[in-house]
Enzyme design. Structure first.
Site, PDB file in Angstrom:
ATOM      1  CG  ASP A 203      31.002 114.483  24.339  1.00 14.24           C
ATOM      2  OD1 ASP A 203      30.690 114.274  23.230  1.00 14.24           O
ATOM      3  OD2 ASP A 203      30.518 115.859  24.456  1.00 14.24           O
TER       4      ASP A 203
ATOM      5  CG  HIS B 212      32.873 111.435  19.901  1.00 15.44           C
ATOM      6  ND1 HIS B 212      32.595 112.830  19.247  1.00 15.44           N
ATOM      7  CD2 HIS B 212      32.272 112.616  21.160  1.00 15.44           C
ATOM      8  CE1 HIS B 212      31.920 113.759  19.494  1.00 15.44           C
ATOM      9  NE2 HIS B 212      31.155 113.807  20.378  1.00 15.44           N
TER      10      HIS B 212
END
Length: 416
Positions: free
Chosen positions: A296, A55
């Site tokens: 992640d 992200h």
């Protein structure tokens, strides 16, 4: 430019060599020499790592992370390619929205960034995004952060993704089973009065999607699996010939809910599960059920992560610590080979997502990372290049410090 080391990772072993790099490619692999532009001595030279789940928060959430800060952090972690998740503003659900992200990548990324396109408009799970319009400029499609709840919608999406020759990557979570939970529904939650997230919220959607992947023939990738049941379902699906791959994260392989503390840096989605779940994930690493390891990496502001387990935002950072944690806790302990770990960080993600095989040979893209494998140190979030600081690994002693990363032959990080 010539870089030279006694330990260059060629054909899954260390070999003394000198690499001649021109125009972003390795043009020759010569005998080892100390007469090099960059002499690396005993440092380990690997192909650059690939993270298929990161992200970067830009556009839309620049107070959490930017493409500039996130890619610098990735380069420091040894990564030369990252796949950027689509929970952004605007959501990349059409070419007009995607171009905003592509332009920011072109301007500020110091490594290769490949964006995901959203499966549905606004990641709302209700209306198909313009998949065809984005297909040429995305690595795959995902509504990451949200599971597509409607089965008919997911079936339609899979048919379209297959037609476009892409992969559907899924965050698997059944909303109706969450019941307000925010950590694993296990012993820690019960002992400390927290609301738990049951394992079935993950594996039941994986079970559904495997059935749909079989029906549609769509290549399917499961994001950040965390439960024993998920491993079992994926293992059985592979045996049946389903076109399925999956990833898990370093924290799920090295921690469980017994390691939780009353601190937002331990809160992520999916949550840290039980010790038996961790053991099942580790078994899945060894038998090949789990194809790759992805971080992640999910940065948030200090305020968003400072509200304790119940009220902090979901997500932890991990791209600067992934290799040192995995090398220290899984390779140095004898659990897995260095060859297996490097494969999960390089060749496996490249093969699944259709990238050039990352290897050190003449003609290959000059994506290279260099580590001092003898260096043990303590993880200190204040030292991160990422704007995010919330990591469950703070204070851990890890091993392997990145000293240099080249992305397409250009220095993206240097810390010698």
């Amino acid at each position: 430019m010539i870089i030279s080391s006694k330990n260059v990772w060629i054909d899954n072993q260390f070999t003394p060599a000198a690499l001649c790099i021109e125009d972003g490619r390795i043009v020759r692999v010569d005998p080892f020499t100390e007469n090099a532009d960059i002499f690396l001595g005993d440092y380990a030279v690997f192909p650059g790592f690939i993270d298929v789940h990161v992200h970067l928060r830009e556009p839309g959430f620049l107070y959490k992370e930017t493409i500039a800060s996130g890619t610098k952090a990735a380069a420091r972690g040894g990564y030369t390619t990252v796949f950027a998740m689509p929970n952004l503003n605007p959501v990349p659900d059409c070419p007009e929205h995607l171009v905003v992200q592509l332009e920011a990548i072109r301007k500020d990324a110091c490594i290769r960034v490949l964006p995901y396109g959203s499966l549905t408009v606004g990641q709302n799970g209700k209306e198909m995004a313009d998949l065809a319009g984005m297909a040429a400029n995305v690595c795959a499609f995902s509504d990451d952060g949200r599971g597509v709840q409607n089965e008919d919608m997911m079936r339609q999406l899979m048919f379209e993704v297959k037609k476009l020759g892409k992969i559907a990557a899924a965050h698997c979570e059944v909303n109706d089973l969450l019941n307000g939970g925010y950590i694993h529904d296990g012993d820690y939650a019960k002992a400390h009065g927290h609301r738990g997230i049951c394992s079935a919220s993950e594996w039941r959607m994986i079970e559904r999607d495997i059935r749909l992947a079989e029906e549609t023939g769509c290549p399917y990738h499961v994001c950040h699996i965390s439960t024993a049941e998920s491993v079992s379902l994926i293992r059985d699906a592979k045996k049946r010939g389903v076109d399925i791959t999956c990833e898990t994260g370093p924290h799920y392989l090295t921690m469980c809910d017994a390691d939780l503390q009353e601190d937002g840096r331990f809160k992520m989605n999916p949550p840290l599960r039980s010790a038996s779940d961790k053991e099942a994930l580790l078994a899945g690493i060894l038998d090949g059920t789990i194809d790759m390891i992805a971080t992640d990496h999910a940065p948030h502001s200090a305020e968003e992560k400072g509200r304790g387990l119940e009220k902090s935002a979901m997500g932890v950072v991990g791209i600067e610590t992934a290799f040192p944690v995995l090398y220290a806790k899984l390779v140095k302990t004898g659990f897995m080979s260095l060859e297996r770990l490097i494969g999960m960080l390089t060749t496996a993600p490249a093969a699944r997502f259709g990238l050039e095989n990352p290897e050190i040979k003449a003609g290959a893209r000059a994506d290279i990372t260099v580590f001092d494998l003898d260096c043990a140190y303590t993880v200190d979030p204040a030292d991160f290049l990422s704007m995010g600081r919330a990591t469950p690994f703070a204070g851990w002693t890890v091993q392997g410090r990145c000293v240099l990363t080249l992305a397409a032959g250009k220095i993206a990080y240097e810390g010698r």
